[in-house]
Enzyme design. Structure first.
Site, mmCIF file in Angstrom:
data_model
loop_
_atom_site.group_PDB
_atom_site.id
_atom_site.type_symbol
_atom_site.label_atom_id
_atom_site.label_comp_id
_atom_site.label_asym_id
_atom_site.label_seq_id
_atom_site.Cartn_x
_atom_site.Cartn_y
_atom_site.Cartn_z
ATOM 1 C CB CYS A 337 -6.176 -4.855 3.960
ATOM 2 S SG CYS A 337 -5.922 -3.155 4.393
ATOM 3 N NE ARG A 366 -8.860 4.647 7.283
ATOM 4 C CZ ARG A 366 -8.458 4.502 6.034
ATOM 5 N NH1 ARG A 366 -8.057 5.551 5.342
ATOM 6 N NH2 ARG A 366 -8.445 3.319 5.478
ATOM 7 C CD GLN A 384 -11.480 1.770 2.774
ATOM 8 O OE1 GLN A 384 -11.413 0.663 3.285
ATOM 9 N NE2 GLN A 384 -10.406 2.518 2.566
ATOM 10 C CG ASP A 386 -11.154 -2.242 0.735
ATOM 11 O OD1 ASP A 386 -10.379 -2.153 -0.231
ATOM 12 O OD2 ASP A 386 -10.783 -2.221 1.917
ATOM 13 C CG HIS A 388 -7.943 -6.383 0.192
ATOM 14 N ND1 HIS A 388 -9.057 -6.051 0.923
ATOM 15 C CD2 HIS A 388 -7.062 -5.363 0.333
ATOM 16 C CE1 HIS A 388 -8.848 -4.883 1.512
ATOM 17 N NE2 HIS A 388 -7.656 -4.434 1.175
ATOM 18 C CE LYS A 472 -0.263 6.212 -3.198
ATOM 19 N NZ LYS A 472 -1.096 6.847 -2.197
ATOM 20 C CG HIS A 518 -4.577 -2.797 -0.637
ATOM 21 N ND1 HIS A 518 -4.950 -2.844 0.676
ATOM 22 C CD2 HIS A 518 -3.309 -3.278 -0.671
ATOM 23 C CE1 HIS A 518 -3.969 -3.313 1.412
ATOM 24 N NE2 HIS A 518 -2.953 -3.581 0.631
#
Length: 652
Positions: A337, A366, A384, A386, A388, A472, A518
């Site tokens: 992000c 991570r 991910q 991912d 946004h 979320k 997200h």
RNA sequence: GCCGAUGUAGCUCAGUUGGUUAGAGCUACUGAUUUGUAAUCAGUAGGUCGGGGGUUCGAGUCCCUCCAUCGGCUCCA
């Protein structure tokens, strides 16, 4: 007399002080034998506890989750009694029922216990169970309760008592064991017919790493011996679906100590599977108004200081990478992000430009504690899917719905039907924990709830589970062994636009802050593939299968024909190959079954002469003899239907 | 990280109370077999018994240590 209302709305009268057990008996002896606890006016109630007012009543048996929980809770007490008989002076923490059994946290003092001791504990539990000792409820004053546990020297129960109100405290006793407990319990220990201790683990008192670690013993019990046998079979079956086992067998991925813990290596078949998933989603995203971006694997420390991730997650990141001469600090990217925010900032936007949807299959790293790592579901490096979305506040709901559509589209193509949607909202009692205005929160929460309702999602609402930056919606799926994992997620975020000072120009010619969403339909490719493997037991939907068709010539004589068939299929992008080994057909079929090919084509003299193939599906279903072209069209149609384009699916 | 368990061939597993050159099946390789819906036969190869240290005349087996793997560490009596 009091009036008892049953779930079917029937009302019957009973004398005041009657019990659920009396009522069960009045209905049938069989029911009375099976009833484990009850719900009286919606509250869990012992079957032996008097009912003194007009009430609604639900009798709970093994078939209901609450019934199971009652048996397991009582079993935890039974195990405690057994433990106390072997280890006098043992102290008890908490012993609740859980999904799939129960546990008790115990402090054994100088003693220790291992799975070798399970047999004797199980035997003792069964021995005590056979005594059919009643579970007796007793209300006690807080003073007496404290006195009892002070005498016993059990500091954990005393710790628990601190938080309890006088007048609300009850003890339950069975045989020689008395425990602080809210209940309810089964009538007597005789209802427990089969016992299996499962495993042993360390668990910190109250889940707090700074507190003492207790020994947690997990177990499960059943009201019938046969249920235990069924359970054991089920566990064996589940182990066969384990993605770690299948991933190895099917050559999808592997791990190497040299490369590092939690860092998966995707083998060719797994990598191709991943690529198919990616391109499938890419296509849908393109149609859905996303634009691709690509960002690097590391980011300057300052980026994460700005985003706030450094402060919150710095210690869960891989430590900084420094440039040799300048001493700049970089972190391996733990999320995409912040990078995407900077992409947004690279140019000014009008309110007419929004929403902007930036998508990236971004690999992030991570730090996870070594003991937390688990196959592909919990790793240290993962990708991910991912994206946004930067939108105006008035667009949040519409965008949210579009994302739900996308997630459902993905799940549908993969036959993932068993999932739960969890809406996580903020805790209104504790607003300080969250950032963003009340108005925005209310709007966002309302948008999520409405969006989920409009899509007809079965949802579970969790108050207080929201992220600090916004509410979320998560899509949760269980693995083969019943453990819950989060796959897809959609999150509203007011925090990052603020921190990165993102803006757009409104129709009023003033600067406004966009809202960020997200979202990741798969969540991570690694976890998604893991769960997918477990759900289909390695039998992937055909469009995903590493190899879709294997052609089995009856003997070498038909090899050329087999190869011709193979080429024809390959030319239509069907992944087919020929088993060229000089083996018997039976052997080739067996191996193809084990390797989970969706289709086997047997070709011999008959087929060669007529330009046909004999089609056998994985699992043994015989589809008979088909013309080669007919089979090809059949396969192509099946694939097309499964991954019908996003617009097609969402037209209706 | 912490608690508990486990670690023998590519895979699945045997290996007595410590006692000669550590076994089997599958896989792989070689040869024979030319096969019709879940395993053709024979042969060959493959292991510093997770790494290191120790006890012992002798260690896969006992002890210590490290590593990895598995189960768990939220679900509030």
């Amino acid at each position: 007399m009091i009036k008892i209302t049953f779930p079917d709305k029937a009302v019957r009268e009973y004398p005041e002080g009657t019990t659920a057990m009396d009522i069960a008996k009045s209905i049938s002896e069989g029911l009375a034998r099976n009833v484990l606890s009850a719900k009286v006016n919606g509250k869990l109630w012992d079957t032996t506890r008097p009912i003194t007012e007009d009430s609604t009543l639900e009798l709970l048996t093994w078939d209901s989750p609450d019934g199971k929980a009652t048996l397991w809770h009582s079993s935890a007490h039974l195990m405690a009694e057994a433990l106390e008989s072997f280890y006098p002076g043992v102290k008890f923490g908490i012993g609740p029922p859980v999904e799939g059994g129960f546990y008790y946290d115990v402090d054994l003092g100088k003693n220790s216990i291992s799975s070798d001791d399970f047999k004797k504990i199980e035997d003792k539990m069964l021995e005590l169970a056979r005594q059919s000792n009643t579970y007796t409820r007793k209300e006690v004053s807080k003073r007496d309760a404290i006195k009892y546990f002070e005498e016993k020297g059990d500091e954990y129960k005393l710790d628990l008592l601190k938080d309890l109100e006088d007048g609300q405290i009850t003890f339950y006793t069975q045989g020689n064991f008395t425990d602080l407990c809210r209940g309810p319990h089964i009538p007597n220990t005789g209802y427990i017919k089969a016992v299996k201790l499962l495993n042993i683990a360390g668990a910190y008192w109250r889940g707090d790493e700074t507190k003492k670690q207790l020994t947690r013993i997990y177990g499960i019990t059943f009201p019938k011996q046969s249920l235990l046998q069924e359970y054991l079979v089920m566990v064996e079956e589940a182990k066969k679906r384990d993605h770690r086992k299948l991933g190895k067998e099917m050559e999808l991925f592997t791990f190497s100590e040299k490369v590092g813990l939690g860092l998966p290596l995707w083998l060719p078949k797994g990598a191709m599977l991943r690529e198919r998933l990616e391109s499938f989603l890419r296509k849908a995203q393109l149609k859905s108004g996303y634009v691709p971006v690509v960002t690097p694997h590391i980011g300057n420390k300052q980026l994460y200081v700005t985003s706030g991730h450094y402060e919150k997650y710095g210690k869960d990141s891989f430590q900084p990478i420094r440039t040799p001469a300048e001493g700049e600090e970089f972190f391996l990217k733990p999320m995409n992000c912040p990078h995407h925010c900077e992409i947004y900032k690279s140019k000014p936007y009008s309110y007419k430009d929004l929403p902007v949807r930036l998508a990236e299959f971004g690999t992030v790293y991570r730090y996870e504690q070594s003991g937390e790592l688990h196959g592909l579901t919990r790793v240290r490096g993962f990708t991910q899917d991912d994206a946004h979305l930067f939108c105006r506040p008035d667009q949040v709901k519409k965008e949210f719905i579009k994302v739900i559509d996308l997630v459902l589209y993905v799940f549908r193509a993969l036959d993932l039907t068993e999932f739960t949607a969890q809406i996580s909202l903020r805790d209104p009692e504790n607003k300080a924990k969250y950032i963003g205005s009340d108005e925005n929160w209310d709007k966002a929460e309302k948008a999520i709830i409405e969006a989920a309702a409009e899509k007809g999602l079965k949802t579970v609402v969790e108050i207080g589970e929201a992220a600090f930056y916004g509410p979320k919606l998560d899509f949760m799926v269980k693995d083969a062994l019943g453990r819950k994992w989060q796959l897809g997620t959609i999150q509203v975020d007011y925090n990052l636009p603020e921190r990165f000072e993102l803006e757009y120009t409104g129709s009023d010619n003033k600067k406004h802050r966009p809202v960020m969403i997200h979202r990741a339909p798969f969540g991570s490719l690694e976890r998604f593939v893991a769960l997918l493997i477990e759900h289909c037991a390695g039998n992937f939907p055909m469009w995903l299968a590493p190899e879709q068709v294997i052609i089995l010539p009856v003997s070498d004589h038909y090899m050329d024909y087999a190869k011709k068939v193979c080429t024809l299929l390959n030319n239509s992008d069907i992944r087919a190959l020929v088993d060229e080994r000089p083996e018997k057909v039976g052997r080739k079929i067996r191996d193809a079954e084990v390797k989970k090919f969706p289709f086997m084509l047997i070709v011999g003299e008959k087929e060669q002469e007529t330009g046909t193939v004999s089609v056998r599906k994985h699992g043994g279903e015989d589809l008979g003899v088909k013309k080669v072209e007919e089979f090809r069209d059949y396969v192509m149609k099946e694939i097309e239907e499964k991954i019908a384009s996003f617009e097609e699916v969402n037209a209706g």
